[in-house]
Structure formats: structure tokens, C-alpha cells
Design an enzyme around this catalytic site. Structure first.
Site, PDB file in Angstrom:
ATOM      1  N   GLY A  75     -21.440  12.993  -0.950  1.00  0.00           N
ATOM      2  CA  GLY A  75     -21.028  14.366  -0.654  1.00  0.00           C
ATOM      3  C   GLY A  75     -22.153  15.338  -0.366  1.00  0.00           C
ATOM      4  N   LEU A 111     -14.717   6.906   4.857  1.00  0.00           N
ATOM      5  CA  LEU A 111     -14.848   5.529   5.344  1.00  0.00           C
ATOM      6  C   LEU A 111     -13.560   4.883   5.857  1.00  0.00           C
ATOM      7  CD1 LEU A 111     -17.433   4.089   2.786  1.00  0.00           C
ATOM      8  CD2 LEU A 111     -17.814   4.967   5.092  1.00  0.00           C
ATOM      9  N   LEU A 160     -10.322   4.477   8.505  1.00  0.00           N
ATOM     10  CA  LEU A 160      -9.835   4.822   9.834  1.00  0.00           C
ATOM     11  C   LEU A 160      -8.638   5.750   9.677  1.00  0.00           C
ATOM     12  CD1 LEU A 160     -10.839   3.653  12.513  1.00  0.00           C
ATOM     13  CD2 LEU A 160      -9.082   1.891  12.347  1.00  0.00           C
ATOM     14  N   ASN A 169     -16.517  13.713  13.279  1.00  0.00           N
ATOM     15  CA  ASN A 169     -17.187  12.820  12.328  1.00  0.00           C
ATOM     16  C   ASN A 169     -18.692  12.889  12.562  1.00  0.00           C
ATOM     17  OD1 ASN A 169     -17.464  10.585  10.431  1.00  0.00           O
ATOM     18  ND2 ASN A 169     -17.840   9.273  12.213  1.00  0.00           N
ATOM     19  N   HIS A 184     -22.049  10.422  12.349  1.00  0.00           N
ATOM     20  CA  HIS A 184     -22.464   9.019  12.212  1.00  0.00           C
ATOM     21  C   HIS A 184     -23.996   8.967  12.149  1.00  0.00           C
ATOM     22  CE1 HIS A 184     -21.995   4.707  12.473  1.00  0.00           C
ATOM     23  NE2 HIS A 184     -23.014   4.701  13.305  1.00  0.00           N
ATOM     24  N   ASP A 217     -15.888   5.288  15.496  1.00  0.00           N
ATOM     25  CA  ASP A 217     -17.122   5.743  16.157  1.00  0.00           C
ATOM     26  C   ASP A 217     -17.082   5.736  17.675  1.00  0.00           C
ATOM     27  OD1 ASP A 217     -18.220   5.933  13.584  1.00  0.00           O
ATOM     28  OD2 ASP A 217     -18.863   3.845  13.625  1.00  0.00           O
TER      29      ASP A 217
HETATM   30  C1  GRF Z   1     -23.880  10.276   6.070  1.00  0.00           C
HETATM   31  O1  GRF Z   1     -25.061   9.589   6.341  1.00  0.00           O
HETATM   32  C2  GRF Z   1     -23.001  10.294   7.291  1.00  0.00           C
HETATM   33  O2  GRF Z   1     -23.712  10.237   8.477  1.00  0.00           O
HETATM   34  C3  GRF Z   1     -22.182   9.041   7.142  1.00  0.00           C
HETATM   35  O3  GRF Z   1     -21.982   8.908   5.762  1.00  0.00           O
HETATM   36  C4  GRF Z   1     -23.034   9.545   5.046  1.00  0.00           C
HETATM   37  C5  GRF Z   1     -22.409  10.481   4.066  1.00  0.00           C
HETATM   38  O4  GRF Z   1     -23.332  10.987   3.146  1.00  0.00           O
HETATM   39  N1  GRF Z   1     -20.982   9.106   7.925  1.00  0.00           N
HETATM   40  P1  GRF Z   1     -22.871  12.072   2.085  1.00  0.00           P
HETATM   41  O5  GRF Z   1     -21.670  11.526   1.344  1.00  0.00           O
HETATM   42  O6  GRF Z   1     -22.542  13.321   2.837  1.00  0.00           O
HETATM   43  O7  GRF Z   1     -24.039  12.252   1.173  1.00  0.00           O
END
Ligand code: GRF
Length: 190
Positions: free
Chosen positions: A12, A84, A86, A101, A103, A144
Site C-alpha cells: 500500500g 492482483l 483480474l 493501473n 505496472h 496489462d
Molecule cells: C507497485 O510496484 C505497482 O507497480 C504494482 O504493485 C506494486 C504495489 O506496491 N502494480 P504497493 O502495494 O503500492 O506498495
């Protein structure tokens, strides 16, 4: 006032950064965090930030009432920040061009099923890529692959490790994600 729902599964840090960025805003509110993982530290962060959390199961997310609840809350933008799962068709269709999103790589490379978290950075380092970066994109029904909104690049050092690369990517995310969210909201019709 634009209203964002942030979906999370893990640590988070992006949630925290986005919430802090908009904390004094009169234009943007975050009335909801949605989480699919009861053990996610993001839940604790949301509590500290004073944002209500809705914990969901696979069944919840695929059922119409969940989508209806979000439309009923007048959510203008759904932000996936390390979420995580879909998303189901019904949710995507209810929020056209209103789900984005982040990535942690330069899509279309190193995206798709299985490319999340450390797996992405391990693959990038193993391939000796000269660059990696972040991609912020619209969300469709495949992992993605929605239209790209923004990318930022960072160079890999000769002795780069997945961990050191993760740190660089993290800094890029913190720098750009809230700003791009703000731009996406400003481009929406009032
Ligand atoms: C991030 O690196 C984001 O790009 C990916 O998941 C990670 C989430 O990190 N989709 P966090 O939970 O915000 O620390």
C-alpha cells in the site's frame, strides 16, 4: 469533487502516497479502499489515513452488487495500486475509461499473467535490460494490455539487483502516480 476508489492487495505504499497527495485537495476525495487480502498492510495504512476499507472475496468482485455499490457511490475513477486480481467484465463495462493501473515495468514488455511484484524486476535484471520503468495504463479484460497513459524510464546499473531496481521503480511510482491520476481526472468530462 471527483471521487477515487483505490484497489490494493499488498503493502500500500502507492495508496499512502496518493492519499497524502490529495489530502488537502478540494477537488479529489478517496472515499473507499477495496482490498482482496485480509493480511495486506495496505489495510492498516487505510485505517491510519481514515479511509474506509471494503474487504472482498473472488465471489464479491464477480457479483453485480459490488459493481452496483461502486456506481452508487459515484466513483469517478478506480485506481489499481498493486491489486492482483483480474477485474470482471461487468465492472470494466460499468467504468469505461475510468479504471487505471500502475505496472512496475515498461509495457508491453514484462507484463501479463505472472509478471507482478519481484517477478518483474527479477526478469528485467536477468535479461540485462538497459532500462526499466513504470507504466500507467487503462484497464481492460486482459492483464496489462489496456491503452498506455504514461511511462517513465530508469537506467539499470551494471550491478543492478532485483531489490535495487525495485527501489528505483518505487521512487518513480511515488513521483508520478498521483500527478498522472490528477491529470486523468482533469481530462474527464465534468
Ligand atoms: C507497485 O510496484 C505497482 O507497480 C504494482 O504493485 C506494486 C504495489 O506496491 N502494480 P504497493 O502495494 O503500492 O506498495
Amino acid at each position: 469533487m471527483k471521487r477515487i476508489a483505490i484497489f490494493v492487495s499488498g503493502n500500500g505504499t502507492n495508496l499512502q502516497r496518493i492519499a497524502e497527495y490529495f489530502s488537502n485537495s478540494h477537488d479529489v476525495a478517496i472515499p473507499l479502499v477495496v482490498c482482496n487480502n485480509p493480511k495486506a498492510y495496505a489495510i492498516e495504512r487505510a485505517h491510519q489515513l481514515g479511509i474506509p476499507v471494503r474487504l472482498i472475496t473472488k465471489k464479491d468482485i464477480n457479483d453485480t452488487p459490488f459493481t452496483q455499490d461502486l456506481t452508487g457511490m459515484h466513483i469517478d475513477l478506480i485506481v489499481l495500486a498493486g491489486f492482483l486480481w483480474l477485474l470482471p467484465k461487468c465492472l470494466i463495462q460499468a467504468f469505461p475509461d475510468k479504471i487505471i493501473n500502475i505496472h512496475p515495468a515498461l509495457l508491453p514488455k514484462y507484463g501479463g499473467k505472472g509478471f507482478y511484484g519481484a517477478h518483474v524486476h527479477e526478469a528485467v535484471v536477468a535479461a540485462k535490460e538497459p532500462f526499466s520503468g513504470i507504466t500507467i495504463h487503462y484497464v481492460n479484460e486482459k492483464y496489462d494490455s489496456g491503452a498506455i497513459i504514461f511511462q517513465a524510464k530508469v537506467a539499470l546499473d551494471e550491478n543492478e539487483t532485483p531489490d535495487s531496481l525495485a527501489g528505483k521503480i518505487h521512487r518513480l511510482e511515488q513521483q508520478h502516480f498521483p500527478v498522472i491520476i490528477e491529470q486523468v481526472l482533469n481530462r474527464q468530462n465534468p
